[in-house]
Every structure is written in C-alpha cells, then in structure tokens.
Motif scaffolding. Structure first.
Motif, PDB file in Angstrom:
ATOM      1  N   VAL A 100       1.104  -1.355  -0.348  1.00  0.00           N
ATOM      2  CA  VAL A 100      -0.022   0.201   0.440  1.00  0.00           C
ATOM      3  C   VAL A 100       0.559   0.832   0.302  1.00  0.00           C
ATOM      4  O   VAL A 100       2.321   2.166   0.894  1.00  0.00           O
ATOM      5  N   PHE A 101       1.110   2.300  -1.516  1.00  0.00           N
ATOM      6  CA  PHE A 101       2.040   2.813  -0.854  1.00  0.00           C
ATOM      7  C   PHE A 101       0.583   4.235  -1.156  1.00  0.00           C
ATOM      8  O   PHE A 101       0.249   4.548  -2.116  1.00  0.00           O
ATOM      9  N   PHE A 102       1.226   4.884   0.044  1.00  0.00           N
ATOM     10  CA  PHE A 102       0.688   6.618  -0.132  1.00  0.00           C
ATOM     11  C   PHE A 102       1.893   7.470  -0.521  1.00  0.00           C
ATOM     12  O   PHE A 102       2.682   8.066   0.135  1.00  0.00           O
ATOM     13  N   LYS A 103       0.912   8.086  -1.708  1.00  0.00           N
ATOM     14  CA  LYS A 103       2.294   9.068  -2.528  1.00  0.00           C
ATOM     15  C   LYS A 103       1.859  10.561  -2.469  1.00  0.00           C
ATOM     16  O   LYS A 103       0.674  10.282  -2.527  1.00  0.00           O
ATOM     17  N   LEU A 104       2.493  10.965  -1.797  1.00  0.00           N
ATOM     18  CA  LEU A 104       2.567  12.980  -2.976  1.00  0.00           C
ATOM     19  C   LEU A 104       2.780  12.981  -3.752  1.00  0.00           C
ATOM     20  O   LEU A 104       3.954  12.538  -4.248  1.00  0.00           O
ATOM     21  N   VAL A 105       1.996  13.546  -4.808  1.00  0.00           N
ATOM     22  CA  VAL A 105       2.137  14.083  -6.059  1.00  0.00           C
ATOM     23  C   VAL A 105       2.367  15.557  -6.198  1.00  0.00           C
ATOM     24  O   VAL A 105       1.495  16.214  -5.764  1.00  0.00           O
ATOM     25  N   GLU A 106       2.520  15.734  -7.564  1.00  0.00           N
ATOM     26  CA  GLU A 106       1.885  16.819  -7.629  1.00  0.00           C
ATOM     27  C   GLU A 106       1.039  17.303  -8.911  1.00  0.00           C
ATOM     28  O   GLU A 106       0.677  18.661  -9.218  1.00  0.00           O
ATOM     29  N   GLN A 107       0.047  17.154  -9.163  1.00  0.00           N
ATOM     30  CA  GLN A 107      -0.672  16.709  -9.604  1.00  0.00           C
ATOM     31  C   GLN A 107      -1.757  17.281  -9.837  1.00  0.00           C
ATOM     32  O   GLN A 107      -1.745  18.024  -8.515  1.00  0.00           O
ATOM     33  N   GLN A 141      -6.510  10.859  -5.149  1.00  0.00           N
ATOM     34  CA  GLN A 141      -6.990   9.571  -5.909  1.00  0.00           C
ATOM     35  C   GLN A 141      -6.550   7.391  -5.302  1.00  0.00           C
ATOM     36  O   GLN A 141      -5.612   7.928  -4.769  1.00  0.00           O
ATOM     37  N   LEU A 142      -7.502   7.154  -4.982  1.00  0.00           N
ATOM     38  CA  LEU A 142      -7.240   5.776  -5.103  1.00  0.00           C
ATOM     39  C   LEU A 142      -7.286   4.617  -5.740  1.00  0.00           C
ATOM     40  O   LEU A 142      -8.893   4.783  -6.597  1.00  0.00           O
ATOM     41  N   LYS A 150      -2.885   8.530  -4.349  1.00  0.00           N
ATOM     42  CA  LYS A 150      -2.548   9.466  -4.503  1.00  0.00           C
ATOM     43  C   LYS A 150      -3.192  10.954  -3.848  1.00  0.00           C
ATOM     44  O   LYS A 150      -4.205  11.023  -3.931  1.00  0.00           O
ATOM     45  N   ALA A 151      -2.243  11.606  -3.279  1.00  0.00           N
ATOM     46  CA  ALA A 151      -2.688  13.449  -3.041  1.00  0.00           C
ATOM     47  C   ALA A 151      -1.566  14.094  -3.606  1.00  0.00           C
ATOM     48  O   ALA A 151      -0.568  14.155  -3.118  1.00  0.00           O
ATOM     49  N   SER A 152      -2.418  15.701  -3.402  1.00  0.00           N
ATOM     50  CA  SER A 152      -0.956  16.670  -3.362  1.00  0.00           C
ATOM     51  C   SER A 152      -1.048  17.042  -2.089  1.00  0.00           C
ATOM     52  O   SER A 152       0.139  17.957  -1.758  1.00  0.00           O
ATOM     53  N   THR A 153      -1.345  17.099  -0.783  1.00  0.00           N
ATOM     54  CA  THR A 153      -1.344  17.423   0.564  1.00  0.00           C
ATOM     55  C   THR A 153      -1.553  16.119   1.239  1.00  0.00           C
ATOM     56  O   THR A 153      -2.119  15.267   1.199  1.00  0.00           O
ATOM     57  N   ALA A 154      -0.591  15.854   2.814  1.00  0.00           N
ATOM     58  CA  ALA A 154      -0.862  15.117   3.924  1.00  0.00           C
ATOM     59  C   ALA A 154      -2.544  14.755   4.007  1.00  0.00           C
ATOM     60  O   ALA A 154      -3.300  13.253   4.132  1.00  0.00           O
ATOM     61  N   GLN A 155      -2.761  16.138   4.042  1.00  0.00           N
ATOM     62  CA  GLN A 155      -4.565  16.013   4.490  1.00  0.00           C
ATOM     63  C   GLN A 155      -5.421  15.357   3.393  1.00  0.00           C
ATOM     64  O   GLN A 155      -6.616  14.564   3.616  1.00  0.00           O
ATOM     65  N   GLY A 156      -5.356  14.859   1.976  1.00  0.00           N
ATOM     66  CA  GLY A 156      -6.134  14.003   1.461  1.00  0.00           C
ATOM     67  C   GLY A 156      -5.894  12.432   1.212  1.00  0.00           C
ATOM     68  O   GLY A 156      -6.208  12.406   1.147  1.00  0.00           O
ATOM     69  N   LEU A 157      -3.989  13.031   1.849  1.00  0.00           N
ATOM     70  CA  LEU A 157      -3.589  11.448   1.975  1.00  0.00           C
ATOM     71  C   LEU A 157      -4.966  10.391   3.013  1.00  0.00           C
ATOM     72  O   LEU A 157      -4.986   9.484   3.093  1.00  0.00           O
ATOM     73  N   PHE A 158      -5.092  11.486   3.678  1.00  0.00           N
ATOM     74  CA  PHE A 158      -5.947  10.643   5.049  1.00  0.00           C
ATOM     75  C   PHE A 158      -6.647  10.567   5.012  1.00  0.00           C
ATOM     76  O   PHE A 158      -7.202   9.913   4.731  1.00  0.00           O
TER      77      PHE A 158
END
Length: 761
Positions: free
Chosen positions: A91-98, A106-107, A117-125
């Motif tokens: 399971v890969f938690f990935k910060l991206v610049e998209q 995006q999951l 994938k998210a552009s912030t840690a909040q989005g990942l959460f």
C-alpha cells in the motif's frame, strides 16, 4: 467424483463465485459518497506480509496511522518504509504534484497493490478514511479478529470535497465531557471527513477552560450545585442534588489540539459573550451592569445576566482572548454573540451614557458596539472572528464570519453583504433535536430533525446567485447538551445523522441520492458502528403515524423515513409484534383508538420503535370553530384534527397556544346534536410537562344567546379532562379553559396554555 471431494469442490466453487461478485456488492459503499468510483472484478488481499510505503516525509505520518489502525483487529505488524516505486503486495501513500484540490485524492486498488495519491497529507488522510471503509466492517474492532479475510475490492476513486468548511460543534458547558471523549469525538469527525471541531467552552451553566489571569473562572464558574430535573420549562420544575463540574487545563487543551492536528481537524474555540455569561459573572460579578452576585445557572435557556459594555469588561476580555489565542492555532475564534437579553443594559445609567456618547439609538446598536469592540480585540491577535447570526443586528464587524443558526435568513443576508457564511440552521443540522416521534426516544430539547432532514439539507440557498453562493464556505452541525448527560446519549444523538451531514458537506449535490444512501450504504455503516461499539440511533427505521380527515372519516397513515420497511400495528394499545397486522394502506378510525406501530429493520434484524397516537373521530371534526382570541384563530384547526398529543414528545405544532388569554371556543355542530361528553387535551407532551388550566367549563346552546352550563372541572390535572354530562341536544358548544393568571415567578404575568384537541362525543 467421490462425494467428499465433490463437497470440497462445491465449497471452492462457491468461494470463487463469492470473491468474483464481492466487488459489485461493494460498489459505492463509501460514505460520504466519492466524486467518482469505478469498480472492477477482483480484490486486493491484505495479509501479514503486506508492506506500507510512502514517498515523502509528509506522507509518512498517514502511512504510519494506517498501519497503527490495522494492527488491533488483524494482528499484523506491517512495516512502514520509504520507497520510490509501487511494488507487489504493498500500500503506497504517494504525494504527487498533479492538479488535485488541497483535500482531494485518488485511490487505486489493484489485485497486486494499492496506490493512494494526493497533493497534500490532508488529502492522503481522507483517502485513508475511504480505504478504511473498503475493508470489512470488522476492521473497526480494536480487538483481534480471527478467521477474517481482509479483502479490498478493486476500484479507482477520484474524490474531493464540495465545501472547504465541514464542521461539527460540541457543547461542554451544559454537561462536561472528559478528554478521552473529546478525542473519540475527533476520531468520529475524521472518519467522516469533517475538518472542523467547534469547542463550545463557555456558557451560563459552566466555564470550561483554564485562564491563568482569572482563576475564579474555573474555581467558581466551572461548577453548578445542581441541575433541573426533566425539562427546564416544566410546570413547577425540580432540581437534583448533583453538582456538575469540570474544566480543561491548558495541558489538556494542548493534548486535544495535537490529537486533532494529527487528524487534520481544525479546533475552533468558542468563548460566548456578551450573553450566556452567567458563569463569568458568578466568578466576577463586577463585570455586569448591576454588579450584584449571581450563581452559575442550574436551568437552561436565555438569561438576563450579560456583560456590561464598559472599559474594564473589554480589558478583561482582551486578556481572556489573548490566552485563548496563544493556546489555539486555529485561524478563527468564535465569540458567540447570540441571544442577548438587553434589559440590564436599558436599566443602566452607564449604558445610557454610552449610547449618548456614541449616538446609539437602539439596544441592538449597543450590541453591535460591544461585538465590534471584541472583534477588534480578536483581530489584533491575528485571528478571524466568527459569530452567531445575531451579530448582524445593529451593524456587523468588518470581516466577521457569520454562523447562521436561526434558519438560513441570516446567512443569506450576510452573503449578500459580502461576508463569509457558515450555515448551521437548527431546523436541519442541530443534533440535540429528536430523531423521531416514537416514545422510546431519549429526552431531547425540542423539535424534530430526522435523518432525511439532515441528508437533504443544502447549505447554498437557491435565492442567492452564483457569486453570493460562493460566500457560503460550508456548514456545521451542532450538539448542544442541555439534556445530554452521558457519552452514550451523545453517541445516540450523533449517529447516524453525522454521516448524513458529512455527505451533505463533502459530496457534490448531483452525486447525492437518498435511496442510495439510506438503503445501500446506511446498513453498512450500522455494521461498522456496531464494531466501534457506538450507540447508534435506529430512528430512521421507526414508524411515524399521521392522520387526515375527508368525507369518509378519520384515516391514519403509518410511514418510515426509509422506504419499503415492513410495519406492524395494533389498534387496542398493545405492543405490536411480528404476528400483528402488517400495514399496507391508511386505516379508517371509527372510534377513539390508540394506534401503536413498530417496524422491522432488516439492517438491525429486529422490530424497532414505539409509535403511538390516540385518534378520536368525534362529532366536532370538520365543524366550524370560533375562538374569542383572534391571534389564536390560525391554530384553531389543531383543536379539531382528531389527534391527542400526549402520546408524542412535545412539539408546539400540536397545539393551539394561548400566551396571554384564556381559551374560549364556540363549536357549531351545524344542527342540534345529542352530546354527552367533551374531552379537552392539554398539558401534554412527553418529556415536557406543560401548564394546566385553572378551570374548564362546557356550556351548550341552540341560539348562541342562552347558554346552559353542562359541566366543569375545577381541578384539571391532565393530560386530558373528560367532562361528561346528561345527554343533551344542542347545536353550539362553548368550551372555556382558564389560563393561570400568575406563575411562581411574579415577573411572568401569565403562563402559556397549550390545547391540543376538543373532542365532542
């Protein structure tokens, strides 16, 4: 094939088929509903050797939180390590610049890996909360679960919130809740992707935060000696002998703030002024205009004691708000500003002088002056002001955010003025209201806010244009705790309404569907809440009884908020069972009847509810009724609707209300009619004892000039008085109920008189 091998083959085939169709059962099971989700056949199997990866330090905390969340039920000690690429069984938690919104994500769940994938840690959460809901409900257990397959359906989700402000409030003044409960509360908000917690820390019934400069706020203001028993507006209220006390030290506040920060929730403190300040004045009475001792309030409601608009008061508040601002990192401070009774201001020579000096013509302008002074204090601390919609009265402070609670009108006005708005209308998203009219509901303040009411509320009113709607930055639910003493009761009032609020604030308007939510996803949430040991209300499954009158008589209908729920009823007052009559169409009521109903909730596997309504197809239904008090004419129909209210919780909608006069009603039976009894319903309503009349009289006439006394009750006790008399033929009946002319409080000239039915038999 040998029989035993055939059995093994059959079991294997059924398992394969189950695994094949599992993703289709899982479609759209996430709440709040994602912007888009596309499911495929197959699944990812979480196992003891799954690895959790992240690509950036800011993603590390979320990855570790996911591993920590999985450990109790699975027993897996999954490693959390930094990586550059997605690998098998990870399971890969990935910060991206998209170009994803700050809270969007995006999951992607494939058979061999999961990418978040998210552009912030909040989005990942927030993505993690969705991933959590894709797992079986047993993942919510904090105890080990044996023989459980941790399968996650193959899916691609793209998601982002509709509103940036998605809040929930908690009142800890009326009843105090400890730090452990506050943390659980924050966990619940996080699970539902709410990002703001408003902490209502002060009110008339207790001050709940330590202020170093003013220690008496907690040594005196944090304790009340007792609390009203029953409802605060009960006739002749009683009090318990149990003190309510408690406050949060600064260390405890910091502990909560760190906990919330890790869950990407902003905590907004509310220090309510200038009204709702009795606890302040109990500690420091010199801050009032009268400067006399007062006690921390043991009842609930609105009280006359308010802070005085003097310089020493503003100096006091400057110190308080400075300590609060230093403690809370939030960009906002809520200053209240609601329900200010201005009687003490009008009686004060100091306030009269202030009004002359500043050319203030009305008490509302005095309130505006007070709020603007406090707003400057808060703004000087580099914070933004939030206030309840009353701060609009008399002129609002620049840059203040308006929290519209008395309906939507304040929010609409503020948006048109260019102020940012947080909608919080009590009719839709106050969770201290009842959830159904069933008698098994716990005591609540008043009103009815069902699950569907919450779900279908839209924070952006249609009578604002697109530019004005942009000022509506979100909405906030509220849990006021006048009648909520325990965590279990708080849970009951929150769930599942919290999930409906979350979807209202997160999901796009076009993506919402009440049937999908209530019939497909709500049952899954119930299973998840059960694993979390949450005391969840099943009120949306409970029946509601209503009635109508037409040319054929009085008809009762029984419905539920959620469609296609089986309902069972009785007509003799006995408790319904699965062997009782199943409801399928409106019921013709031919005599006075207590209709009782329960419904079968398959999601829970049991009969739920206790709906009762006493119906009376009496002689006066549809007949003309005239009231001597013109102001009550609009509610006259409530006296002749065939319903008695004592089987329900209190609702003003059930009654004709006489605030300053007696009831005097003349009923025209259209022709001389044999009558033997008049039944008057009053002083009714579950959980709220209303005030009985002093005396009831019934008179009869055939010409409206000569009246014959038929019966009277000189000691009404309620909830119904049945006045029987010798059979007489009359066309007109006059019914008089004498209102109490004096309450126990000499300042109240008359008590309200509530009448729910005049039944003629």
């Amino acid at each position: 094939m040998p029989q035993r091998y055939f059995g093994i083959y059959l079991q294997s085939s059924l398992l394969s088929l189950l695994l094949l169709i599992t993703p289709y059962f899982a479609v759209a099971k996430i709440t709040p509903k994602p912007t888009s989700s596309h499911y495929s056949q197959g699944h990812f199997a979480l196992s003891y050797d799954t690895e959790i990866h992240y690509n950036h330090n800011e993603a590390k905390a979320v990855a570790q939180q996911f591993a920590d969340f999985l450990r109790p039920p699975t027993g897996y000690q999954l490693p959390v390590t930094q990586a550059n690429n997605t690998v098998k069984n990870s399971v890969f938690f990935k910060l991206v610049e998209q170009p994803v919104s700050a809270e969007g994500y995006q999951l992607i769940v494939e058979k061999e890996f999961i990418e978040v994938k998210a552009s912030t840690a909040q989005g990942l959460f927030w993505a993690m909360q969705s991933l959590r809901q894709l797992l079986p409900a047993a993942i919510e257990s904090r105890m080990p679960i044996n023989r459980q397959s941790w399968l996650i359906p193959q899916v691609k989700i793209d998601d982002e919130p509709r509103f940036s402000y998605r809040g929930m409030h908690l009142d800890v003044s009326r009843h105090f809740f400890d730090v452990a409960f506050i943390k659980r509360y924050i966990d619940w908000l996080a699970m539902h992707k709410l990002n703001v917690f408003q902490w209502h820390l002060t009110d008339d019934q207790g001050w709940r935060i330590a202020i170093d400069a003013y220690p008496k706020l907690t040594t005196i203001g944090a304790t009340r000696p007792h609390t009203v028993v029953g409802h605060t507006y009960d006739y002749k209220p009683l009090f318990d002998n149990q003190a309510v006390a408690g406050f949060y030290t600064k260390a405890q506040v910091k502990e909560v703030l760190e906990y919330a920060k890790a869950r990407h929730i902003e905590v907004i403190p509310e220090i309510d002024i200038p009204g709702h300040s009795t606890a302040i004045l109990a500690a420091y009475p010199e801050l009032s205009c009268h400067q006399q001792p007062v006690n921390v309030q043991a009842q609930f409601g609105i009280f006359e004691d308010v802070l005085c608009p003097r310089e020493d008061v503003f100096e006091f508040l400057a110190v308080v708000y400075q300590e609060v601002a230093e403690l809370f990192p939030s960009q906002y401070i809520h200053i209240g500003g609601d329900e200010v009774i201005k009687k003490q201001w009008l009686a004060s020579a100091e306030v009269k002088k202030l009004m002359q000096q500043h050319n203030l013509k009305t008490p509302e302008q005095v309130q505006s002056y007070f709020i603007k002074r406090v707003a400057k204090i808060v703004q000087a601390l580099d914070k933004k002001v939030i206030g309840w919609d009353e701060i609009l009265e008399g002129g609002v402070a620049d840059d203040a955010l308006i929290m519209s609670w008395r309906g939507t009108e304040g929010g609409i006005q503020a948006a048109k003025m260019g102020h940012q708005v947080i909608m919080s209308p009590y009719q839709y998203i106050y969770f201290d209201a009842y959830q159904s009219r069933n008698l098994d509901e716990p005591k609540a303040i008043h009103g009815l806010t069902g699950l569907q009411d919450v779900y279908q509320y839209d924070p952006q009113p249609n009578d604002l244009n697109a530019e004005q709607q942009a000022y509506i930055i979100g909405a906030q639910g509220a849990l006021w705790t006048e009648y909520i003493k325990t965590p279990r009761h708080a849970e009951y009032m929150l769930f599942p309404r919290l999930s409906a609020l979350a979807e209202t604030l997160w999901s796009s308007k076009d993506n919402k569907s009440w049937p999908d939510y209530s019939q497909n996803r709500l049952p899954k949430l119930f299973k998840r809440y059960q694993q979390m040991h949450i005391n969840t209300a099943n009120s949306a499954y409970k029946p509601t009884i209503s009635s109508t009158i037409d040319d054929t008589g009085l008809h009762a209908a029984v419905t539920t908020e959620i469609a296609d729920i089986p309902i069972y009823y009785t007509l003799d007052g006995t408790e319904p069972t699965l062997a009782s009559i199943r409801y399928n169409k409106p019921i013709l009521i031919t005599k006075e009847t207590q209709l009782r109903a329960k419904s079968y909730a398959a999601a829970i596997g049991q009969l739920v509810g206790d709906a009762r309504l006493t119906l009376s197809p009496h002689l006066a239904l549809t007949k003309k009724i005239t009231l001597s008090h013109p102001a009550a004419e609009s509610s006259a129909a409530k006296l002749q609707d065939g319903q008695f209210a004592y089987d329900q919780f209190y609702s003003s909608d059930d009654y004709a209300i006489f605030y300053d006069t007696d009831l005097e009603a003349i009923i025209d039976l259209a022709e001389p009619t044999l009558v033997t009894q008049v039944k008057l319903g009053y002083n009714s309503g579950r959980h709220r004892q209303l005030h009985p009349p002093v005396k009831i009289q019934v008179l009869g006439s055939n010409d409206q000039h000569t009246w014959q006394s038929l019966a009277e009750d000189t000691n009404p006790q309620g909830p119904v008085s049945a006045l029987s008399f010798t059979k007489v033929k009359v066309r007109y009946l006059k019914v008089i109920a004498i209102n109490s002319k004096q309450s126990d409080d000499p300042q109240i000239p008359k008590l309200p008189l509530y009448i729910d039915e005049i039944a003629v038999n």
